[in-house]
Motif scaffolding. Structure first.
Motif, mmCIF file in Angstrom:
data_model
loop_
_atom_site.group_PDB
_atom_site.id
_atom_site.type_symbol
_atom_site.label_atom_id
_atom_site.label_comp_id
_atom_site.label_asym_id
_atom_site.label_seq_id
_atom_site.Cartn_x
_atom_site.Cartn_y
_atom_site.Cartn_z
ATOM 1 N N ARG A 61 -9.079 -3.285 -8.590
ATOM 2 C CA ARG A 61 -9.684 -1.909 -8.906
ATOM 3 C C ARG A 61 -8.789 -1.001 -9.179
ATOM 4 N N GLY A 62 -7.480 -0.956 -8.614
ATOM 5 C CA GLY A 62 -6.244 -0.149 -8.700
ATOM 6 C C GLY A 62 -5.634 -0.356 -10.071
ATOM 7 N N VAL A 63 -5.699 -1.772 -10.778
ATOM 8 C CA VAL A 63 -5.429 -1.701 -12.000
ATOM 9 C C VAL A 63 -6.254 -1.157 -13.058
ATOM 10 N N ALA A 64 -7.607 -1.344 -12.563
ATOM 11 C CA ALA A 64 -8.761 -0.741 -13.404
ATOM 12 C C ALA A 64 -8.436 0.691 -13.525
ATOM 13 N N LYS A 65 -8.280 1.281 -12.442
ATOM 14 C CA LYS A 65 -8.287 2.846 -12.413
ATOM 15 C C LYS A 65 -6.797 3.185 -12.992
ATOM 16 N N LEU A 66 -5.881 2.600 -13.101
ATOM 17 C CA LEU A 66 -4.476 2.787 -13.907
ATOM 18 C C LEU A 66 -5.039 2.828 -15.190
ATOM 19 N N LYS A 67 -5.597 1.670 -15.569
ATOM 20 C CA LYS A 67 -5.980 1.461 -17.165
ATOM 21 C C LYS A 67 -6.709 2.999 -17.340
ATOM 22 N N LEU A 68 -7.573 3.309 -16.685
ATOM 23 C CA LEU A 68 -8.201 4.729 -16.985
ATOM 24 C C LEU A 68 -7.742 5.862 -16.767
ATOM 25 N N ASN A 69 -6.216 5.880 -16.473
ATOM 26 C CA ASN A 69 -5.339 6.910 -15.999
ATOM 27 C C ASN A 69 -5.688 7.612 -14.739
ATOM 28 N N ASP A 70 -6.485 7.154 -14.092
ATOM 29 C CA ASP A 70 -7.054 7.539 -12.470
ATOM 30 C C ASP A 70 -5.855 7.358 -11.761
ATOM 31 N N LEU A 71 -4.643 8.134 -11.845
ATOM 32 C CA LEU A 71 -3.505 7.906 -11.201
ATOM 33 C C LEU A 71 -3.593 7.971 -9.626
ATOM 34 N N LYS A 72 -4.219 8.851 -9.094
ATOM 35 C CA LYS A 72 -4.589 9.159 -7.650
ATOM 36 C C LYS A 72 -5.347 7.957 -7.131
ATOM 37 N N GLY A 73 -6.411 7.508 -7.781
ATOM 38 C CA GLY A 73 -7.141 6.385 -7.397
ATOM 39 C C GLY A 73 -6.417 5.228 -7.292
ATOM 40 N N ALA A 74 -5.718 5.064 -8.394
ATOM 41 C CA ALA A 74 -5.027 3.684 -8.584
ATOM 42 C C ALA A 74 -4.006 3.648 -7.240
ATOM 43 N N GLN A 75 -3.355 4.710 -7.061
ATOM 44 C CA GLN A 75 -2.288 4.786 -6.176
ATOM 45 C C GLN A 75 -3.057 4.535 -4.755
ATOM 46 N N ALA A 76 -4.246 5.065 -4.304
ATOM 47 C CA ALA A 76 -4.795 4.866 -3.335
ATOM 48 C C ALA A 76 -5.094 3.296 -2.888
ATOM 49 N N ASP A 77 -5.489 2.821 -4.212
ATOM 50 C CA ASP A 77 -6.069 1.432 -4.036
ATOM 51 C C ASP A 77 -4.841 0.414 -3.911
ATOM 52 N N PHE A 78 -3.924 0.628 -4.265
ATOM 53 C CA PHE A 78 -2.421 -0.209 -4.284
ATOM 54 C C PHE A 78 -1.987 0.151 -2.962
ATOM 55 N N SER A 79 -2.019 1.220 -2.262
ATOM 56 C CA SER A 79 -1.656 1.517 -0.962
ATOM 57 C C SER A 79 -2.612 0.730 -0.097
ATOM 58 N N LYS A 80 -3.817 0.798 -0.244
ATOM 59 C CA LYS A 80 -5.001 0.065 0.699
ATOM 60 C C LYS A 80 -4.421 -1.381 0.449
ATOM 61 N N THR A 81 -4.293 -2.059 -0.550
ATOM 62 C CA THR A 81 -3.878 -3.372 -0.628
ATOM 63 C C THR A 81 -2.567 -3.558 -0.042
ATOM 64 N N ILE A 82 -1.641 -2.871 -0.164
ATOM 65 C CA ILE A 82 -0.311 -3.088 0.780
ATOM 66 C C ILE A 82 -0.563 -3.053 2.348
ATOM 67 N N GLU A 83 -1.489 -2.107 2.564
ATOM 68 C CA GLU A 83 -1.738 -1.860 4.185
ATOM 69 C C GLU A 83 -2.608 -2.997 4.557
ATOM 70 N N LEU A 84 -3.281 -3.915 3.707
ATOM 71 C CA LEU A 84 -4.160 -4.992 4.141
ATOM 72 C C LEU A 84 -3.462 -6.199 4.123
ATOM 73 N N ASP A 85 -2.309 -6.206 2.916
ATOM 74 C CA ASP A 85 -1.471 -7.460 2.600
ATOM 75 C C ASP A 85 0.070 -7.091 2.400
ATOM 76 N N SER A 86 0.750 -6.799 3.259
ATOM 77 C CA SER A 86 2.254 -6.233 2.995
ATOM 78 C C SER A 86 3.043 -7.229 2.110
ATOM 79 N N MET A 87 2.799 -8.529 2.102
ATOM 80 C CA MET A 87 3.379 -9.601 1.240
ATOM 81 C C MET A 87 2.812 -9.648 -0.211
ATOM 82 N N ASN A 88 2.182 -8.419 -0.831
ATOM 83 C CA ASN A 88 1.397 -8.302 -2.080
ATOM 84 C C ASN A 88 2.311 -7.842 -2.896
#
Length: 166
Positions: A61-88
């Motif tokens: 979803r972060g990749v998709a939001k980035l594609k739509l230039n929803d930068l804050k949304g993409a940032q939140a999704d990538f941060s949540k991904t890192i929170e859940l999987d710090s090895m990603n």
């Protein structure tokens, strides 16, 4: 007894029709591949509602939001991904890309460095970190990263090195 049988039958029917988080995720992948980014996001949302720890759904979803230039949304999704999987490593690179677009160059450098600690062959992270180093005026590290990205196969780093490392 009849009522119990009827309720059981009704529950089985509903469970057959019910979509799983994985099912929505799979539908989202297909929509993303077909270019339906907004539709993909809608299905990733459904998958995440059903499984709040669905790492791949947040990542995609972060990749998709980035594609739509929803930068804050993409940032939140990538941060949540890192929170859940710090090895990603990909999530760190994704967030670094967002940070670069938001002109947070130190954040870009930090995220690329974290990504490269997990995946030292990520030429995208080297190239992106080189761009961020360029923005903060660190030509030595900028050119060093472009050289490493080129060594790993990056075509865009060739152009960046020629432009910024004269």
């Amino acid at each position: 007894m009849k009522n119990l049988l009827l309720v059981s039958l009704l529950m089985m029917t509903c469970s057959i029709w019910a979509q799983s988080a994985t099912g929505y995720f799979d539908k989202a992948i297909k929509k993303a591949e077909a270019g339906n980014t907004k539709g993909a996001i809608a299905d990733y949302n459904k998958a995440i509602r059903m499984n709040s720890k669905f790492v791949e759904a947040y990542q995609n979803r972060g990749v998709a939001k980035l594609k739509l230039n929803d930068l804050k949304g993409a940032q939140a999704d990538f941060s949540k991904t890192i929170e859940l999987d710090s090895m990603n490593a990909d999530a760190f690179t994704g967030r670094a890309n967002v940070n670069y677009k938001l002109q947070n160059y130190q954040g870009t450098i930090d995220d690329c460095t974290a990504s490269l600690g997990l995946n030292p062959k990520d030429y995208i992270a080297y190239n992106l970190r080189g761009l961020a180093y360029n923005k903060i005026g660190d030509k030595k590290n900028c050119c060093k990263d472009f050289s490493k990205a080129i060594e790993l196969g990056s075509q865009s780093a060739i152009k960046n090195k020629a432009t910024f490392c004269k």
